[in-house]
Design an enzyme around this catalytic site. Sequence first.
Site, PDB file in Angstrom:
ATOM      1  N   GLN A 496       0.722  -1.329  -0.024  1.00  0.00           N
ATOM      2  CA  GLN A 496      -0.109   0.025   0.236  1.00  0.00           C
ATOM      3  C   GLN A 496       0.816   1.191   0.319  1.00  0.00           C
ATOM      4  O   GLN A 496       0.408   2.755  -0.688  1.00  0.00           O
ATOM      5  CB  GLN A 496      -1.338  -0.001   1.574  1.00  0.00           C
ATOM      6  CG  GLN A 496      -2.154   0.869   1.122  1.00  0.00           C
ATOM      7  CD  GLN A 496      -3.194   0.575  -0.150  1.00  0.00           C
ATOM      8  OE1 GLN A 496      -3.049  -0.349  -0.663  1.00  0.00           O
ATOM      9  NE2 GLN A 496      -3.473   1.492  -0.831  1.00  0.00           N
ATOM     10  N   GLU A 497       2.578   1.016   0.657  1.00  0.00           N
ATOM     11  CA  GLU A 497       2.858   2.720   0.540  1.00  0.00           C
ATOM     12  C   GLU A 497       3.464   2.837  -0.156  1.00  0.00           C
ATOM     13  O   GLU A 497       3.439   3.988  -1.397  1.00  0.00           O
ATOM     14  CB  GLU A 497       3.941   2.456   1.910  1.00  0.00           C
ATOM     15  CG  GLU A 497       3.727   2.671   2.994  1.00  0.00           C
ATOM     16  CD  GLU A 497       3.278   4.341   3.555  1.00  0.00           C
ATOM     17  OE1 GLU A 497       3.586   4.942   3.081  1.00  0.00           O
ATOM     18  OE2 GLU A 497       2.845   3.621   4.855  1.00  0.00           O
ATOM     19  N   SER A 498       4.370   2.121  -1.301  1.00  0.00           N
ATOM     20  CA  SER A 498       5.147   2.044  -2.250  1.00  0.00           C
ATOM     21  C   SER A 498       4.842   1.393  -3.812  1.00  0.00           C
ATOM     22  O   SER A 498       5.584   0.897  -4.250  1.00  0.00           O
ATOM     23  CB  SER A 498       6.847   2.078  -2.201  1.00  0.00           C
ATOM     24  OG  SER A 498       6.585   0.873  -1.694  1.00  0.00           O
TER      25      SER A 498
END
Length: 649
Positions: A496-498
Amino acid sequence: MKPALQLALALVFASTGFAHAAKVDSQDAALLAARDAFESGNRARLAAVAPQLQGHVLWPYVEYWQLFLRLPAARSEDVRDFLSRYAGSVLAEQLRTDWLKVLARSGRWELFQEEYPLLSADDPDVTCYALLARSKRDDAVVREQFSSFWGAARDLPDGCLQLARTLSRSGQLGPAEAWARFRLLIDAGLMGAARRSLEFVPRGEAIDPRRLSGVIRAPSRFLKGPPGDLNKVADRELLIAAMTLASDSDPVSVAKLWGGGLSARFSSEDTKYVWLMLAMNGAQRHVPEALEWFGKAGALNDEQLAWRARISMRTENWTEVRNSIDRMSAVAKNDPVWTYWYGRAQRELGSPLEAEGYFQRIAGEHSFYGRLAADELGATLRLPPRAPLPTEAEVTDAAAVPGLARALALYRIDMRAEATREWLWTIRGMDDRKLLAAADLARRNEAWDRAISTADRTVVAHNFSVRYLAPYREVLAEKARSRDLEECWVLGVVRQESRFVTAAKSSAGAAGLMQVMRPTAKWAAQRTHMKNFSWARLREPEVNASLGTYYLRHVLDQFDGSPVLAAAAYNAGPSRAKLWRGTSAVEGAIFAETIPFVETRDYVKKVMANTVYYSAVLGTEPMPLKTRLGVVPPRREGVASIRTEPVLE
């Protein structure tokens, strides 16, 4: 591997394979120099570099840059030649958008009218220019179509601003509409835009700029003084603005002030507006009284009914959850979010068979609420059968698509925004087989984010091993074990972050796999006694994973081991997550749905759903999503602050 595929992929890797290039080659260096010349508006420098780039896969960008810099004076034949040669590409779409703005600003309306119907994508500025052209012919529909732009909580682009001024001069945009927009922008926290909106207020009604600045700086202080001359519209609007801003931190006190006699001095419409504003702010801050305030606000739209349902969940008032959803539009009711919660309300209110019917509607969807509905039905997660892998010919065809080749070339030289735009534009309308081939091409080029997102779009034929890729798994698994974190949860966070892009950098400055902020990185490096730490090293997977998992472990400990709370804290900061906990225990799914920030609400849901799917893909011990969400414990009162370090805020 077949020779044809070897040749195709060799061309891709040679000219676009960013993951395989140790350093930028001379042509790429020239391309970057051309880009820099374009961004600085240096036409001479761009012209000097351009000849070196003939035949480069990104040559269309060089042509676009040169044409854009002379666009105001460019011949229509030159523009149309580019549009014809690159028809259907994102660059052609961008140039047409740029050109339409130039045509409108220079008053070349006949040419604008010819070109506008050929624009595929929506651009608010261009759309408003088109409406402005129609307004010159007294088109009666213009005002109605402009309302969506006027009623949006953002600054007006130039075309919309010009149209607003035209409508204002003709009397189609009056004081009521001007004050409604002012209120909207104040409520959204867009103070600069709110100030600018006052140009549409009649001079005799204008708010003194100094008084408005005082309200913006200290709304609560303003409310402690006399309310002003409430016969004047400016004073009434200033007071409403002060209440709006003050309710951001203390809606209960503002509601007492408003309900203590002040509301009687306002019109019925203003009274309903303020109660609605208080109800929305109160619901987003989990104030139980907000449900009562909604009752004083009159008719509600879908977004307002959604918050009425959410505050009803937080207070376990399932009758009002159901009533709120019943009042939504048919479109909103059919959203998986409200399908699930309507089923929950039915079950809590003693109608289990009706509840099952709602859960069955969405239980087959591979989403947060699809999994929760399946859990309610007792259905275990079974991944769909893997579609046949793309053939060599299919990958060869994908590699030959110009837009995909350009996207990969752009990624390799770190022009990520342009690359993502190219890729997304090119895969529009692709069927499942083409999407899987494009995803495999991205995977082979280690464009992990494109591989995941493209595989995520398939409708019938799926490959969840690509949807839930796990690059750098060895590094992430080792760091997860060293911090006593579940590997699948860490992978869910990174996805989800990167999307596993080591060079990813957010607008806020977070960097790397786990999107660590600079102060947090420095703090974690000091706490872990990391040697030779530097900001540049956050691109290194091992360094980023070490610091990110350390911080993730820290917030998990701070929030009593709740992965839902920890995910919210990782995204929005511990101080906010602490406020969202409430004074009593809350079911994890309810907590996630009632997070006031849209971005964080979506983030937490996706991280937790990612965790479930990584567990299935990697074959680890299965655990239902609802079990993973658990119960969020209440806020620990008396603790001044749980934050002891710089965070991701």
